[in-house]
Structures are given as C-alpha cells and as structure tokens.
Design a protein around this motif. Structure first.
Motif, PDB file in Angstrom:
ATOM      1  N   GLY A 155      35.516  58.563  51.068  1.00 30.79           N
ATOM      2  CA  GLY A 155      36.802  58.388  51.721  1.00 30.79           C
ATOM      3  C   GLY A 155      37.383  57.003  51.488  1.00 30.79           C
ATOM      4  N   LEU A 156      38.093  56.527  52.484  1.00 29.38           N
ATOM      5  CA  LEU A 156      38.787  55.251  52.375  1.00 29.38           C
ATOM      6  C   LEU A 156      37.819  54.080  52.228  1.00 29.38           C
ATOM      7  CD1 LEU A 156      41.619  54.130  52.332  1.00 29.38           C
ATOM      8  CD2 LEU A 156      41.494  53.877  54.805  1.00 29.38           C
ATOM      9  N   ALA A 157      36.629  54.203  52.785  1.00 27.80           N
ATOM     10  CA  ALA A 157      35.639  53.129  52.659  1.00 27.80           C
ATOM     11  C   ALA A 157      35.199  52.952  51.204  1.00 27.80           C
ATOM     12  CB  ALA A 157      34.426  53.426  53.533  1.00 27.80           C
ATOM     13  N   GLY A 158      35.103  54.026  50.453  1.00 29.99           N
ATOM     14  CA  GLY A 158      34.719  53.932  49.047  1.00 29.99           C
ATOM     15  C   GLY A 158      35.782  53.242  48.217  1.00 29.99           C
ATOM     16  N   ILE A 159      37.054  53.581  48.451  1.00 27.69           N
ATOM     17  CA  ILE A 159      38.139  52.933  47.722  1.00 27.69           C
ATOM     18  C   ILE A 159      38.230  51.463  48.110  1.00 27.69           C
ATOM     19  CG2 ILE A 159      40.644  52.935  47.367  1.00 27.69           C
ATOM     20  CD1 ILE A 159      39.182  55.224  45.993  1.00 27.69           C
ATOM     21  N   THR A 160      37.953  51.142  49.366  1.00 27.21           N
ATOM     22  CA  THR A 160      37.955  49.751  49.808  1.00 27.21           C
ATOM     23  C   THR A 160      36.878  48.952  49.079  1.00 27.21           C
ATOM     24  OG1 THR A 160      38.722  50.471  51.981  1.00 27.21           O
ATOM     25  CG2 THR A 160      37.796  48.260  51.826  1.00 27.21           C
ATOM     26  N   MET A 161      35.713  49.528  48.881  1.00 25.09           N
ATOM     27  CA  MET A 161      34.653  48.829  48.152  1.00 25.09           C
ATOM     28  C   MET A 161      35.016  48.605  46.688  1.00 25.09           C
ATOM     29  SD  MET A 161      32.368  48.030  50.252  1.00 25.09           S
ATOM     30  CE  MET A 161      33.355  48.032  51.735  1.00 25.09           C
ATOM     31  N   VAL A 162      35.704  49.578  46.086  1.00 26.91           N
ATOM     32  CA  VAL A 162      36.164  49.406  44.706  1.00 26.91           C
ATOM     33  C   VAL A 162      37.167  48.265  44.624  1.00 26.91           C
ATOM     34  CG1 VAL A 162      37.460  50.498  42.836  1.00 26.91           C
ATOM     35  CG2 VAL A 162      35.698  51.776  44.049  1.00 26.91           C
ATOM     36  N   CYS A 163      38.085  48.221  45.580  1.00 24.59           N
ATOM     37  CA  CYS A 163      39.082  47.136  45.601  1.00 24.59           C
ATOM     38  C   CYS A 163      38.425  45.780  45.837  1.00 24.59           C
ATOM     39  CB  CYS A 163      40.131  47.408  46.664  1.00 24.59           C
ATOM     40  SG  CYS A 163      41.159  48.837  46.287  1.00 24.59           S
ATOM     41  N   LEU A 164      37.437  45.713  46.700  1.00 21.88           N
ATOM     42  CA  LEU A 164      36.737  44.452  46.934  1.00 21.88           C
ATOM     43  C   LEU A 164      35.976  43.997  45.689  1.00 21.88           C
ATOM     44  CD1 LEU A 164      35.340  44.837  50.558  1.00 21.88           C
ATOM     45  CD2 LEU A 164      37.077  43.241  49.753  1.00 21.88           C
ATOM     46  N   ALA A 165      35.455  44.940  44.940  1.00 20.05           N
ATOM     47  CA  ALA A 165      34.770  44.576  43.701  1.00 20.05           C
ATOM     48  C   ALA A 165      35.751  44.092  42.639  1.00 20.05           C
ATOM     49  CB  ALA A 165      33.981  45.778  43.180  1.00 20.05           C
ATOM     50  N   ALA A 166      37.009  44.506  42.714  1.00 17.42           N
ATOM     51  CA  ALA A 166      38.013  44.110  41.732  1.00 17.42           C
ATOM     52  C   ALA A 166      38.637  42.750  42.019  1.00 17.42           C
ATOM     53  CB  ALA A 166      39.111  45.163  41.661  1.00 17.42           C
TER      54      ALA A 166
ATOM     55  N   PRO B 181      37.384  39.597  42.208  1.00 19.96           N
ATOM     56  CA  PRO B 181      37.084  38.525  41.250  1.00 19.96           C
ATOM     57  C   PRO B 181      37.771  38.725  39.902  1.00 19.96           C
ATOM     58  CG  PRO B 181      35.067  39.265  42.305  1.00 19.96           C
ATOM     59  CD  PRO B 181      36.153  40.200  42.724  1.00 19.96           C
ATOM     60  N   LEU B 182      37.936  39.968  39.464  1.00 21.90           N
ATOM     61  CA  LEU B 182      38.632  40.223  38.207  1.00 21.90           C
ATOM     62  C   LEU B 182      40.109  39.848  38.300  1.00 21.90           C
ATOM     63  CD1 LEU B 182      37.071  43.657  37.255  1.00 21.90           C
ATOM     64  CD2 LEU B 182      36.511  41.411  36.332  1.00 21.90           C
ATOM     65  N   VAL B 183      40.717  40.133  39.437  1.00 18.54           N
ATOM     66  CA  VAL B 183      42.124  39.787  39.617  1.00 18.54           C
ATOM     67  C   VAL B 183      42.284  38.272  39.654  1.00 18.54           C
ATOM     68  CG1 VAL B 183      44.075  39.943  41.209  1.00 18.54           C
ATOM     69  CG2 VAL B 183      42.677  41.952  40.757  1.00 18.54           C
ATOM     70  N   PHE B 184      41.382  37.566  40.342  1.00 19.43           N
ATOM     71  CA  PHE B 184      41.439  36.102  40.354  1.00 19.43           C
ATOM     72  C   PHE B 184      41.265  35.534  38.954  1.00 19.43           C
ATOM     73  CE2 PHE B 184      40.297  35.830  45.034  1.00 19.43           C
ATOM     74  CZ  PHE B 184      41.567  35.396  45.393  1.00 19.43           C
ATOM     75  N   LEU B 185      40.361  36.091  38.182  1.00 19.08           N
ATOM     76  CA  LEU B 185      40.163  35.631  36.810  1.00 19.08           C
ATOM     77  C   LEU B 185      41.411  35.854  35.969  1.00 19.08           C
ATOM     78  CD1 LEU B 185      38.196  34.527  34.670  1.00 19.08           C
ATOM     79  CD2 LEU B 185      37.586  36.894  34.205  1.00 19.08           C
ATOM     80  N   MET B 186      42.026  37.015  36.119  1.00 19.37           N
ATOM     81  CA  MET B 186      43.260  37.282  35.371  1.00 19.37           C
ATOM     82  C   MET B 186      44.372  36.323  35.771  1.00 19.37           C
ATOM     83  SD  MET B 186      42.721  39.550  33.158  1.00 19.37           S
ATOM     84  CE  MET B 186      44.390  39.893  32.691  1.00 19.37           C
ATOM     85  N   LEU B 187      44.512  36.023  37.057  1.00 16.30           N
ATOM     86  CA  LEU B 187      45.530  35.076  37.502  1.00 16.30           C
ATOM     87  C   LEU B 187      45.285  33.682  36.942  1.00 16.30           C
ATOM     88  CD1 LEU B 187      46.048  36.184  41.200  1.00 16.30           C
ATOM     89  CD2 LEU B 187      47.652  36.416  39.306  1.00 16.30           C
ATOM     90  N   ILE B 188      44.025  33.281  36.909  1.00 18.12           N
ATOM     91  CA  ILE B 188      43.696  31.973  36.352  1.00 18.12           C
ATOM     92  C   ILE B 188      44.001  31.927  34.868  1.00 18.12           C
ATOM     93  CG2 ILE B 188      41.763  30.427  35.823  1.00 18.12           C
ATOM     94  CD1 ILE B 188      40.598  31.247  38.565  1.00 18.12           C
ATOM     95  N   LEU B 189      43.646  32.990  34.140  1.00 20.86           N
ATOM     96  CA  LEU B 189      43.929  33.030  32.700  1.00 20.86           C
ATOM     97  C   LEU B 189      45.433  33.044  32.421  1.00 20.86           C
ATOM     98  CD1 LEU B 189      41.197  35.483  31.417  1.00 20.86           C
ATOM     99  CD2 LEU B 189      41.305  33.014  31.139  1.00 20.86           C
TER     100      LEU B 189
END
Length: 80
Positions: free
Chosen positions: A54-65, A67-75
């Motif tokens: 459910g929503l908890a699974g999608i929340t965990m996927v978003c939380l895992a993403a 660091p990738l979003v921060f890396l993309m913003l820095i790049l």
C-alpha cells in the motif's frame, strides 16, 4: 580464428550490475530499445509494491529516491 590484437572496448564497473549493466551496455552500443523494457519492469515493480504494501511501500520507495534526487540537484547546479 578471430583477431584478438584489436583494442578492447572499455569495461565500466556498472556493467557488472545485473539489471542495470545490460541496459547501460545496450545504450552505450546504440540499442536504445531495451530502456523501454526496463521502464515497463520498473512500473510493474511499483504497481506490485503498491498492491502488496500500500501507501507505506510507495513511501519507502520515495525515501530511497531522496539521495538520488539530491545528487541530481547537485550535478545540475555544478553544470555537469
């Protein structure tokens, strides 16, 4: 017999990653069709995660993403 004296293609470390390696290798060699298969697999995995947890699974996927979003913003801000 084949000629083995020619220069070998560069071997990158991410080619050894099981799922991402073959996608990166195909894109590097000009076969972009497999990226669509990978996107379908990713979308299917997200649907199965949502159906299972459910929503908890999608929340965990978003939380895992995050660091990738921060890396993309820095790049992007560094201009690379």
């Amino acid at each position: 017999m084949t000629d083995m004296t020619g220069a070998a293609a560069p071997r990158h470390w991410f080619y050894a990653i099981p799922l991402l390696g073959w996608i990166a290798r195909d894109i590097a060699h000009g076969d972009e069709d497999n990226i669509y298969y990978a996107l379908v697999i990713l979308l299917t995995a997200l649907v199965l995660i949502f159906k299972t947890w459910g929503l908890a699974g999608i929340t965990m996927v978003c939380l895992a993403a995050v660091p990738l979003v921060f890396l993309m913003l820095i790049l992007i801000t560094l201009g690379k």
